[in-house]
Write an enzyme that holds these catalytic residues in place. Sequence first.
Site, PDB file in Angstrom:
ATOM      1  N   ASP A   5       0.705  -0.977   0.001  1.00 17.03           N
ATOM      2  CA  ASP A   5      -0.030  -0.102   0.096  1.00 17.03           C
ATOM      3  C   ASP A   5       0.881   1.389  -0.084  1.00 17.03           C
ATOM      4  OD1 ASP A   5      -3.093   0.766   1.552  1.00 17.03           O
ATOM      5  OD2 ASP A   5      -1.443   2.437   1.092  1.00 17.03           O
ATOM      6  N   ASP A  51      -4.018   2.485  -5.230  1.00 15.47           N
ATOM      7  CA  ASP A  51      -2.577   2.313  -4.586  1.00 15.47           C
ATOM      8  C   ASP A  51      -2.094   0.962  -3.721  1.00 15.47           C
ATOM      9  OD1 ASP A  51      -3.843   2.676  -2.312  1.00 15.47           O
ATOM     10  OD2 ASP A  51      -2.095   3.992  -1.464  1.00 15.47           O
ATOM     11  N   GLU A  52      -2.924  -0.060  -3.874  1.00 13.45           N
ATOM     12  CA  GLU A  52      -2.909  -1.349  -3.148  1.00 13.45           C
ATOM     13  C   GLU A  52      -2.888  -2.495  -4.039  1.00 13.45           C
ATOM     14  OE1 GLU A  52      -5.891  -2.269   0.298  1.00 13.45           O
ATOM     15  OE2 GLU A  52      -6.252  -0.479  -0.755  1.00 13.45           O
TER      16      GLU A  52
HETATM   17  P1  TTP Z   1      -5.163   4.759   0.908  1.00 13.68           P
HETATM   18  O1  TTP Z   1      -4.216   4.084   0.822  1.00 13.68           O
HETATM   19  O2  TTP Z   1      -6.429   4.481   1.807  1.00 13.68           O
HETATM   20  O3  TTP Z   1      -4.585   6.250   1.777  1.00 13.68           O
HETATM   21  P2  TTP Z   1      -3.454   6.816   1.308  1.00 13.68           P
HETATM   22  O4  TTP Z   1      -2.315   6.034   0.379  1.00 13.68           O
HETATM   23  O5  TTP Z   1      -3.338   8.472   0.961  1.00 13.68           O
HETATM   24  O6  TTP Z   1      -2.468   6.942   2.941  1.00 13.68           O
HETATM   25  P3  TTP Z   1      -1.931   5.600   3.585  1.00 13.68           P
HETATM   26  O7  TTP Z   1      -0.230   6.061   3.814  1.00 13.68           O
HETATM   27  O8  TTP Z   1      -2.624   5.372   4.969  1.00 13.68           O
HETATM   28  O9  TTP Z   1      -2.111   4.538   2.749  1.00 13.68           O
HETATM   29  O10 TTP Z   1      -5.952   5.519  -0.468  1.00 13.68           O
HETATM   30  C1  TTP Z   1      -5.147   5.639  -1.472  1.00 13.68           C
HETATM   31  C2  TTP Z   1      -5.554   6.720  -2.268  1.00 13.68           C
HETATM   32  O11 TTP Z   1      -7.011   6.778  -2.297  1.00 13.68           O
HETATM   33  C3  TTP Z   1      -5.495   8.208  -1.327  1.00 13.68           C
HETATM   34  O12 TTP Z   1      -4.063   8.646  -1.562  1.00 13.68           O
HETATM   35  C4  TTP Z   1      -6.554   9.017  -2.051  1.00 13.68           C
HETATM   36  C5  TTP Z   1      -7.716   8.131  -2.327  1.00 13.68           C
HETATM   37  N1  TTP Z   1      -8.681   7.812  -1.289  1.00 13.68           N
HETATM   38  C6  TTP Z   1      -9.941   8.673  -1.585  1.00 13.68           C
HETATM   39  O13 TTP Z   1      -9.873   9.332  -2.521  1.00 13.68           O
HETATM   40  N2  TTP Z   1     -11.034   8.801  -0.699  1.00 13.68           N
HETATM   41  C7  TTP Z   1     -10.807   8.005   0.246  1.00 13.68           C
HETATM   42  O14 TTP Z   1     -11.574   8.095   1.380  1.00 13.68           O
HETATM   43  C8  TTP Z   1      -9.801   7.296   0.624  1.00 13.68           C
HETATM   44  C9  TTP Z   1      -9.514   6.372   2.060  1.00 13.68           C
HETATM   45  C10 TTP Z   1      -8.592   7.213  -0.185  1.00 13.68           C
HETATM   46 MG    MG Z   2      -2.164   4.118   0.639  1.00 18.42          MG
END
Ligand code: TTP
Ligand code: MG
Length: 381
Positions: free
Chosen positions: A9, A102-103
Amino acid sequence: MKRTILHIDMDAFYASIEQLANPALKGKPVIVGGGTRGVVSTASYEARTFGIHSAMPIFQAKRLCPHGVYLPVRMKRYQDVSARIMAYLRKVSPIVEQVSIDEAFLDLTGTERLLGDPVILAKKIKKWILDETCLTCSIGVAPNRFLAKIASDWEKPDGLTVIREDQVEDFLKDLPVGKLPGVGKKVMKILQGLGITRTGDLSKLPEGILAKRFGKFGRRLAELSRGIDSSAIVPHSEPKSISSEYTLEQDTDDVMILKKSLLAEAEAVGRRLRRHGLKGRTITLKLKYSDFRLITRNRTIESPTDSTKVITDTAFELLTHETRPLKVRLIGVGVSNFETSIQQMPLFHKATGCDEKQTRVDRAMDAVSERFGKDILRRGR
Ligand code: TTP
Ligand code: MG
């Protein structure tokens, strides 16, 4: 059977890309979001210290952090970075399930001999991503899907957490039940009513009670609380073929016009294959005649290819061999029969026509068209 699952992730994905695009934003609280819904998409780790998180209304974030940098979502940018990372992961392992932008999960079960120790592989993935995109990610390696996800979240950002079979109980003991997949506000409330907030407590609850309260999900909860999860990693069905076709301005039997069209189509197909990290062995020519009769002719080559030249040459051959009874109305080319992405070296470079020079030409063409648009450069015959 003992499994090895890796979950990856990216860290603060959109915000990190924005910080990269504008180095002045590095180390600053950056909040990406807004749009019609007016909520935070994500926030940089600096912004999170103010209590800002995804899905929070922007106005609320601004109250918490008035001096933050607020940026709109630039989806295309994030998607491009994501596509590069996912294409790389598909080259690393044949079983990759992308679950969001992103995962992804990788099933590394039984790959040790081929890919090496999973933890060393995880380090290699982190290094590639950092070198190629200047972004950090967090990785979890564990015996199943649920635990791998818990693990990747464990030491965010830039984390690498391994959960071995004998560590599972320890990991789960104090984990808030809200972290279990499927446990939302409603379930949590019921569990709280039973005096349960931590996963360790949940695991001690007789399964019958959970089944009575939650039905089928109760059994799942009981399993999760003990670190059991048999769900599979399912690679999304990749496209079975990539093709491009064109209806000619006028029906024609002029072979030069047909070849010119094929050349442009092979270019488009090659570019898409390379972007997706795919290589195929079967090249198909499609012709529609002026009476709307459709024919396809294909050839399967020895080594999978993503080379524009190989696709063009094969399509030309198929076209030349075809006795065309009528003028052509539509012409197209496609590549199918993809091989899993672990790179295979062709035995005889020359015989497959896939020489290094052509790879360099393809790369240069891709880079130019990515930067200036796909119509700026055309291959000549
Ligand atoms: P995430 O992997 O949940 O968050 P992140 O990568 O920003 O942070 P983390 O380090 O905790 O993983 O989500 C990936 C992307 O998806 C995030 O950058 C933006 C988008 N996203 C949204 O647009 N709305 C949301 O509610 C979430 C959770 C994510
Ligand atoms: Mg993330």
